[in-house]
Design a protein around this motif. Sequence first.
Motif, PDB file in Angstrom:
ATOM      1  N   ASP A   1      74.046  55.119  61.601  1.00 43.84           N
ATOM      2  CA  ASP A   1      75.582  54.367  60.912  1.00 43.84           C
ATOM      3  C   ASP A   1      76.641  54.697  61.852  1.00 43.84           C
ATOM      4  O   ASP A   1      76.549  56.311  61.837  1.00 43.84           O
ATOM      5  CB  ASP A   1      76.228  54.283  60.057  1.00 43.84           C
ATOM      6  CG  ASP A   1      77.493  53.345  59.257  1.00 43.84           C
ATOM      7  OD1 ASP A   1      77.498  52.104  60.266  1.00 43.84           O
ATOM      8  OD2 ASP A   1      77.999  52.629  58.327  1.00 43.84           O
TER       9      ASP A   1
ATOM     10  N   LYS B   1      80.787  55.683  62.101  1.00 44.50           N
ATOM     11  CA  LYS B   1      82.142  55.023  61.635  1.00 44.50           C
ATOM     12  C   LYS B   1      83.035  55.948  62.060  1.00 44.50           C
ATOM     13  O   LYS B   1      82.630  57.092  61.336  1.00 44.50           O
ATOM     14  CB  LYS B   1      81.862  54.793  59.944  1.00 44.50           C
ATOM     15  CG  LYS B   1      81.607  54.353  59.667  1.00 44.50           C
ATOM     16  CD  LYS B   1      81.395  53.691  57.530  1.00 44.50           C
ATOM     17  CE  LYS B   1      80.163  52.945  57.228  1.00 44.50           C
ATOM     18  NZ  LYS B   1      79.856  52.668  55.543  1.00 44.50           N
TER      19      LYS B   1
ATOM     20  N   LYS C   1      70.969  47.451  66.253  1.00 44.27           N
ATOM     21  CA  LYS C   1      72.023  47.160  65.402  1.00 44.27           C
ATOM     22  C   LYS C   1      72.858  47.859  66.462  1.00 44.27           C
ATOM     23  O   LYS C   1      73.781  48.246  66.769  1.00 44.27           O
ATOM     24  CB  LYS C   1      72.546  46.541  64.451  1.00 44.27           C
ATOM     25  CG  LYS C   1      74.251  45.753  64.437  1.00 44.27           C
ATOM     26  CD  LYS C   1      73.817  44.941  62.760  1.00 44.27           C
ATOM     27  CE  LYS C   1      75.142  44.473  63.169  1.00 44.27           C
ATOM     28  NZ  LYS C   1      76.802  45.388  64.168  1.00 44.27           N
ATOM     29  N   LEU C   2      73.072  48.856  65.463  1.00 44.43           N
ATOM     30  CA  LEU C   2      73.745  50.602  66.106  1.00 44.43           C
ATOM     31  C   LEU C   2      73.723  51.022  67.737  1.00 44.43           C
ATOM     32  O   LEU C   2      74.215  51.628  67.599  1.00 44.43           O
ATOM     33  CB  LEU C   2      73.280  51.398  64.351  1.00 44.43           C
ATOM     34  CG  LEU C   2      74.382  52.977  65.061  1.00 44.43           C
ATOM     35  CD1 LEU C   2      75.945  52.459  65.665  1.00 44.43           C
ATOM     36  CD2 LEU C   2      74.265  53.565  64.319  1.00 44.43           C
TER      37      LEU C   2
ATOM     38  N   ASN D   1      72.518  48.191  69.785  1.00 44.35           N
ATOM     39  CA  ASN D   1      73.098  48.088  71.042  1.00 44.35           C
ATOM     40  C   ASN D   1      74.552  48.270  70.739  1.00 44.35           C
ATOM     41  O   ASN D   1      75.769  48.086  71.924  1.00 44.35           O
ATOM     42  CB  ASN D   1      72.644  46.611  70.105  1.00 44.35           C
ATOM     43  CG  ASN D   1      71.335  46.248  70.885  1.00 44.35           C
ATOM     44  OD1 ASN D   1      71.192  46.739  72.151  1.00 44.35           O
ATOM     45  ND2 ASN D   1      70.328  45.643  69.738  1.00 44.35           N
ATOM     46  N   ASP D   2      75.103  48.182  69.865  1.00 46.80           N
ATOM     47  CA  ASP D   2      76.585  48.618  69.382  1.00 46.80           C
ATOM     48  C   ASP D   2      77.244  49.623  70.054  1.00 46.80           C
ATOM     49  O   ASP D   2      78.247  49.303  70.558  1.00 46.80           O
ATOM     50  CB  ASP D   2      77.055  48.701  67.172  1.00 46.80           C
ATOM     51  CG  ASP D   2      76.963  47.193  67.079  1.00 46.80           C
ATOM     52  OD1 ASP D   2      76.994  46.741  67.464  1.00 46.80           O
ATOM     53  OD2 ASP D   2      77.159  47.271  66.541  1.00 46.80           O
ATOM     54  N   ILE D   3      77.157  50.592  70.641  1.00 50.64           N
ATOM     55  CA  ILE D   3      77.502  52.125  70.286  1.00 50.64           C
ATOM     56  C   ILE D   3      77.026  52.313  72.300  1.00 50.64           C
ATOM     57  O   ILE D   3      77.327  53.071  72.635  1.00 50.64           O
ATOM     58  CB  ILE D   3      76.966  53.084  69.807  1.00 50.64           C
ATOM     59  CG1 ILE D   3      75.175  53.526  69.768  1.00 50.64           C
ATOM     60  CG2 ILE D   3      78.100  52.854  68.313  1.00 50.64           C
ATOM     61  CD1 ILE D   3      75.063  54.980  69.341  1.00 50.64           C
TER      62      ILE D   3
END
Length: 189
Positions: free
Chosen positions: A84, A86, A128-129, A131-133
């Motif tokens: 994660d 955050k 997913k992480l 691809n997000d970052i």
Amino acid sequence: MKEFVPLRILSVNPSSVGASSYILLLEADNSQALRFPIVIGSQEAQSISVYLEHIQTSRPLTHDLCVNLLSYSNVSLQKVLITDFKDGIFYANLEISREGEIFQVDARPSDSIALAIRLAIPIFISEKLLNDICIPEEEFMDELEDEFDVLDKSPVVRSKAELEGLLNKALQEENYEEAAKLRDEIEKL
């Protein structure tokens, strides 16, 4: 179940953010070659660099000690999972096996990676992480150039009033390392 992508370490470099900050650059170990940085502390950066550069220390570093302790226990570290991101902080878990039971332990990514390289275990990130970052290749090269431009520039001369304003801001933000640098710069005037 989340899909995880294997990672590899590209580099560990000083950060322009602060003297005790380093940039650990990681890349997806697949055909996508997606990259992302993690800001880590100087001790973790030293521990990772010492191992990657095959430098022999006279005494075990903290991560070497942990590996030695693991070797005498009935647990084994299986993999590192970066799970994660955050509020500017990455989170990771160590996947550990004990007598056939698998469990996860919360850990900082920098410590987890320092252990992983010593034990030759895989480092993964949530797809997913990632691809997000991730940073696209062209943006990554621009950011890398900017980072080195900041490091290569000669010092900027600032007024005493400007330095005092920056010092107050650093103190309010509890950025004591920056405050100490600014105080030293003010004293030189």
